[in-house]
Design a protein around this motif. Structure first.
Motif, PDB file in Angstrom:
ATOM      1  N   SER A 117       3.261   0.752  -0.223  1.00 48.28           N
ATOM      2  CA  SER A 117       4.027   0.318   0.944  1.00 48.28           C
ATOM      3  C   SER A 117       5.512   0.474   0.654  1.00 48.28           C
ATOM      4  CB  SER A 117       3.711  -1.144   1.275  1.00 48.28           C
ATOM      5  OG  SER A 117       4.310  -2.001   0.312  1.00 48.28           O
ATOM      6  N   PRO A 118       6.319   0.772   1.671  1.00 46.11           N
ATOM      7  CA  PRO A 118       7.765   0.904   1.446  1.00 46.11           C
ATOM      8  C   PRO A 118       8.387  -0.342   0.828  1.00 46.11           C
ATOM      9  CG  PRO A 118       7.168   1.842   3.561  1.00 46.11           C
ATOM     10  CD  PRO A 118       5.937   1.154   3.045  1.00 46.11           C
ATOM     11  N   ALA A 119       7.921  -1.532   1.250  1.00 43.37           N
ATOM     12  CA  ALA A 119       8.489  -2.769   0.716  1.00 43.37           C
ATOM     13  C   ALA A 119       8.210  -2.895  -0.786  1.00 43.37           C
ATOM     14  CB  ALA A 119       7.921  -3.975   1.463  1.00 43.37           C
ATOM     15  N   GLU A 120       6.979  -2.602  -1.185  1.00 35.88           N
ATOM     16  CA  GLU A 120       6.615  -2.682  -2.599  1.00 35.88           C
ATOM     17  C   GLU A 120       7.395  -1.653  -3.417  1.00 35.88           C
ATOM     18  OE1 GLU A 120       2.457  -2.693  -5.175  1.00 35.88           O
ATOM     19  OE2 GLU A 120       2.653  -1.309  -3.478  1.00 35.88           O
ATOM     20  N   LEU A 121       7.512  -0.439  -2.872  1.00 36.30           N
ATOM     21  CA  LEU A 121       8.210   0.620  -3.592  1.00 36.30           C
ATOM     22  C   LEU A 121       9.699   0.299  -3.730  1.00 36.30           C
ATOM     23  CD1 LEU A 121       7.703   3.313  -4.965  1.00 36.30           C
ATOM     24  CD2 LEU A 121       8.148   4.462  -2.786  1.00 36.30           C
ATOM     25  N   ALA A 122      10.287  -0.282  -2.700  1.00 42.35           N
ATOM     26  CA  ALA A 122      11.694  -0.666  -2.761  1.00 42.35           C
ATOM     27  C   ALA A 122      11.911  -1.732  -3.844  1.00 42.35           C
ATOM     28  CB  ALA A 122      12.170  -1.185  -1.411  1.00 42.35           C
ATOM     29  N   GLN A 123      10.955  -2.653  -3.967  1.00 42.09           N
ATOM     30  CA  GLN A 123      11.074  -3.680  -5.002  1.00 42.09           C
ATOM     31  C   GLN A 123      11.025  -3.065  -6.401  1.00 42.09           C
ATOM     32  OE1 GLN A 123      11.882  -6.836  -4.612  1.00 42.09           O
ATOM     33  NE2 GLN A 123      11.870  -7.082  -6.840  1.00 42.09           N
ATOM     34  N   PHE A 124      10.165  -2.080  -6.587  1.00 40.72           N
ATOM     35  CA  PHE A 124      10.106  -1.388  -7.877  1.00 40.72           C
ATOM     36  C   PHE A 124      11.423  -0.663  -8.161  1.00 40.72           C
ATOM     37  CE2 PHE A 124       5.336  -1.420  -7.415  1.00 40.72           C
ATOM     38  CZ  PHE A 124       5.107  -2.214  -8.542  1.00 40.72           C
ATOM     39  N   ALA A 125      12.005  -0.058  -7.122  1.00 39.80           N
ATOM     40  CA  ALA A 125      13.292   0.632  -7.312  1.00 39.80           C
ATOM     41  C   ALA A 125      14.356  -0.368  -7.750  1.00 39.80           C
ATOM     42  CB  ALA A 125      13.702   1.342  -6.023  1.00 39.80           C
ATOM     43  N   ARG A 126      14.338  -1.571  -7.167  1.00 39.27           N
ATOM     44  CA  ARG A 126      15.311  -2.592  -7.564  1.00 39.27           C
ATOM     45  C   ARG A 126      15.085  -3.029  -9.008  1.00 39.27           C
ATOM     46  NH1 ARG A 126      13.459  -5.022  -2.472  1.00 39.27           N
ATOM     47  NH2 ARG A 126      14.680  -4.095  -0.779  1.00 39.27           N
ATOM     48  N   GLN A 127      13.817  -3.131  -9.407  1.00 33.98           N
ATOM     49  CA  GLN A 127      13.513  -3.474 -10.806  1.00 33.98           C
ATOM     50  C   GLN A 127      14.079  -2.429 -11.764  1.00 33.98           C
ATOM     51  OE1 GLN A 127       9.356  -4.314 -11.585  1.00 33.98           O
ATOM     52  NE2 GLN A 127       9.142  -5.434  -9.666  1.00 33.98           N
ATOM     53  N   ALA A 128      14.177  -1.196 -11.279  1.00 31.52           N
ATOM     54  CA  ALA A 128      14.714  -0.114 -12.110  1.00 31.52           C
ATOM     55  C   ALA A 128      16.238  -0.059 -12.075  1.00 31.52           C
ATOM     56  CB  ALA A 128      14.130   1.218 -11.647  1.00 31.52           C
ATOM     57  N   GLY A 129      16.856  -0.993 -11.351  1.00 38.96           N
ATOM     58  CA  GLY A 129      18.310  -1.063 -11.339  1.00 38.96           C
ATOM     59  C   GLY A 129      18.968  -0.340 -10.188  1.00 38.96           C
ATOM     60  N   LEU A 130      18.212  -0.006  -9.146  1.00 37.47           N
ATOM     61  CA  LEU A 130      18.762   0.715  -7.996  1.00 37.47           C
ATOM     62  C   LEU A 130      18.774  -0.193  -6.772  1.00 37.47           C
ATOM     63  CD1 LEU A 130      16.767   4.048  -8.443  1.00 37.47           C
ATOM     64  CD2 LEU A 130      19.125   3.630  -9.126  1.00 37.47           C
ATOM     65  N   SER A 131      19.693   0.047  -5.863  1.00 34.39           N
ATOM     66  CA  SER A 131      19.641  -0.626  -4.566  1.00 34.39           C
ATOM     67  C   SER A 131      18.684   0.151  -3.673  1.00 34.39           C
ATOM     68  CB  SER A 131      21.037  -0.709  -3.937  1.00 34.39           C
ATOM     69  OG  SER A 131      21.499   0.583  -3.583  1.00 34.39           O
ATOM     70  N   ALA A 132      17.922  -0.567  -2.860  1.00 34.34           N
ATOM     71  CA  ALA A 132      16.872   0.110  -2.088  1.00 34.34           C
ATOM     72  C   ALA A 132      16.611  -0.608  -0.779  1.00 34.34           C
ATOM     73  CB  ALA A 132      15.584   0.179  -2.908  1.00 34.34           C
ATOM     74  N   THR A 133      16.230   0.178   0.231  1.00 34.25           N
ATOM     75  CA  THR A 133      15.874  -0.339   1.547  1.00 34.25           C
ATOM     76  C   THR A 133      14.528   0.232   1.955  1.00 34.25           C
ATOM     77  OG1 THR A 133      18.208  -0.420   2.200  1.00 34.25           O
ATOM     78  CG2 THR A 133      16.557  -0.487   3.970  1.00 34.25           C
ATOM     79  N   PRO A 134      13.558  -0.613   2.291  1.00 37.35           N
ATOM     80  CA  PRO A 134      12.283  -0.094   2.786  1.00 37.35           C
ATOM     81  C   PRO A 134      12.394   0.333   4.242  1.00 37.35           C
ATOM     82  CG  PRO A 134      12.210  -2.483   2.718  1.00 37.35           C
ATOM     83  CD  PRO A 134      13.543  -2.075   2.152  1.00 37.35           C
ATOM     84  N   CYS A 135      11.744   1.431   4.592  1.00 39.29           N
ATOM     85  CA  CYS A 135      11.752   1.938   5.969  1.00 39.29           C
ATOM     86  C   CYS A 135      10.308   2.061   6.447  1.00 39.29           C
ATOM     87  CB  CYS A 135      12.447   3.289   6.044  1.00 39.29           C
ATOM     88  SG  CYS A 135      14.174   3.252   5.520  1.00 39.29           S
ATOM     89  N   ALA A 136      10.062   1.639   7.662  1.00 36.98           N
ATOM     90  CA  ALA A 136       8.693   1.625   8.177  1.00 36.98           C
ATOM     91  C   ALA A 136       8.151   3.013   8.451  1.00 36.98           C
ATOM     92  CB  ALA A 136       8.629   0.776   9.451  1.00 36.98           C
ATOM     93  N   SER A 137       9.031   3.995   8.592  1.00 32.22           N
ATOM     94  CA  SER A 137       8.595   5.354   8.899  1.00 32.22           C
ATOM     95  C   SER A 137       9.610   6.352   8.364  1.00 32.22           C
ATOM     96  CB  SER A 137       8.434   5.550  10.407  1.00 32.22           C
ATOM     97  OG  SER A 137       9.702   5.487  11.050  1.00 32.22           O
ATOM     98  N   PHE A 138       9.206   7.602   8.334  1.00 32.33           N
ATOM     99  CA  PHE A 138      10.115   8.666   7.920  1.00 32.33           C
ATOM    100  C   PHE A 138      11.279   8.781   8.897  1.00 32.33           C
ATOM    101  CE2 PHE A 138      11.378  13.174   7.548  1.00 32.33           C
ATOM    102  CZ  PHE A 138      11.594  13.242   6.178  1.00 32.33           C
TER     103      PHE A 138
END
Length: 453
Positions: free
Chosen positions: A391-412
């Protein structure tokens, strides 16, 4: 012309129907075994035993590019080459290339192969990859060619392509962690799976490996009495004054370097030259013709650090946006892509934005951490062509864990809208990398109208 289009359209629809039926024959997308495919191949009169000489390629990263280089070198020497790769980006036909024409398999021939396999399964369980591999082998045994390039799907020992008992050459590209839920999270164990394509007495060429993987590959090659050549030990490849210089104990070969971007492609090209020479091609000075010299520049492998400069998607982004797409999806691939992006940043500084989608079987933190301090922001999107996307929300959280700022998007489409807002806020043209999955790469290429051929 209209009637021909209608006929082709009908075949394409029938191919999709056949593929959907094959997907229903096994409850799991992946279930590593050779028993099922061997049963089906026996009912097809064992096409895998009637193939031209085979270059069998396993590894974690670089399989597709290395195979593309091998194909280019062979075709430049007049060889007709069948190719089997996976997965596809937009159309299933991308997985099978027939040597007589050098083109992707037609819908008509693909449909014939799929129906032959479907009949041979007799309704018994078989995974989708096993069934479609059987279809490719059935085609390769019937269609004229001089050589086959066969890319492993997953692992090696129990991969469906490992029905090949005596390849012309086994090729092992760099091995790293990937598909841990199927292959485990031990590098030596993964290397053991990849080394499963090594066969008694048959030559092996090997890319750069971590020590744990190299020890395993050396052990299995020695056990099989398979002559082993390793890059940086038995052969070298480097770029010098606009040329790719390859050298082994048999001599030196100079070619134009590949057009595929990234320093890692020099290694992949060197591995391809070594494989071709191990197979008995490109061994004499006179075999380096002008066509062979230019061969690596003709090789193309979509969605591997591919630059998009025009198309429907490009038209939606601000003028002069630098756009790239890459389907690499594990930490090793992330390291290579991030290094390339860092080189671009050094040459021409621009704010980098990632648009990422990823499967649940991948390591997002390991991938994203390669871009820490390099990417300004990550937009995460769902994968629409697989049920195994994060899910975009889960993936965005992983990106933040890696030290990046991230925003989940519901669609392309939502991600594109967000991306355009970010790019409009910058004082200089931005740089965009669509990444994290071959599924996403396929969606991007289709949206842009840049279809693989």
């Amino acid at each position: 012309m209209k009637q021909r289009w209608l006929a082709m359209s009908k075949h394409a629809a029938l191919v999709q129907d056949a593929l959907k039926r094959l997907m229903t024959l096994h409850p799991s997308e992946i279930d590593l075994s050779l028993e099922r495919i061997e049963r089906v191949l026996a009912r097809l009169d064992n096409p895998h035993q009637k193939l031209p000489p085979v270059f069998h390629i396993a590894g974690t990263n670089g399989k597709g590019s290395t195979g593309a280089f091998i194909r280019a070198l062979l075709e430049a020497q007049g060889q007709r080459v069948h190719v089997y790769t996976s997965p596809h980006l937009v159309r299933f036909n991308e997985r099978i290339r027939l040597g007589e024409t050098g083109a992707l398999v037609s819908d008509r021939k693909l449909l014939e192969a799929l129906e032959a396999v479907e009949t041979a399964t007799d309704g018994q369980p078989i995974t989708f990859f096993e069934a479609t591999t059987a279809a490719a082998l059935w085609l390769f045994a019937r269609e004229p060619a001089d050589v086959v390039i066969l890319e492993v799907g997953l692992g090696g020992i129990l991969d469906a392509t490992n029905v090949i008992s005596s390849p012309l050459v086994s090729v092992i590209t760099p091995v790293s962690l990937d598909h841990e839920n199927f292959l485990g999270n031990d590098l030596a164990g993964i290397a053991r799976e990849k080394a499963g394509i090594i066969k008694p007495g048959r030559p092996v060429v090997c890319g750069r490996q971590q020590d744990a993987a190299m020890r395993v590959i050396e052990y299995h090659a020695a056990r099989a009495k398979a002559p082993l050549q390793v890059i940086a030990q038995d052969f070298t490849a480097f770029e010098e004054r606009g040329r790719l210089v390859y050298q082994d104990e048999g001599g030196l070969v100079e070619l134009y370097p590949p057009k595929l971007p990234g320093d890692h492609q020099i290694d992949n090209a060197g591995l391809a030259v070594a494989a071709v020479r191990a197979g008995g091609f490109l061994c004499e000075p006179q075999s380096v013709t002008p066509a062979v010299e230019k061969a690596l520049r003709t090789a193309n492998w979509p969605a591997r650090m591919q630059s998009l400069t025009d198309g429907g998607l490009i038209d939606e982004l601000p003028l002069l946006t630098d756009v790239w797409v890459d389907g690499g999806h594990n930490p090793g691939a992330g390291e290579v892509v991030a290094r390339f992006m860092a080189d671009l940043e050094e040459q021409n500084s621009r704010p980098l934005y990632l648009v990422a989608g990823m499967m649940t079987t991948k390591d997002p933190v390991g991938y994203f951490s390669q871009f820490a301090g390099l990417a300004r922001h990550v937009l995460t999107v769902p994968l629409t062509t697989t049920t195994m996307g994060r899910s975009p929300a889960e993936l965005a959280q992983f990106a933040r864990q890696a030290g990046l700022s991230a925003t989940p998007c519901a669609s392309f489409d939502e991600a594109l809208k967000e991306l355009k807002g970010h790019l409009a806020d910058t004082m200089i043209p931005g740089r965009v990398l669509f990444c994290g999955s071959l599924y996403l790469a396929g969606e991007v290429l289709e949206a842009n109208g840049t279809l693989p051929t």
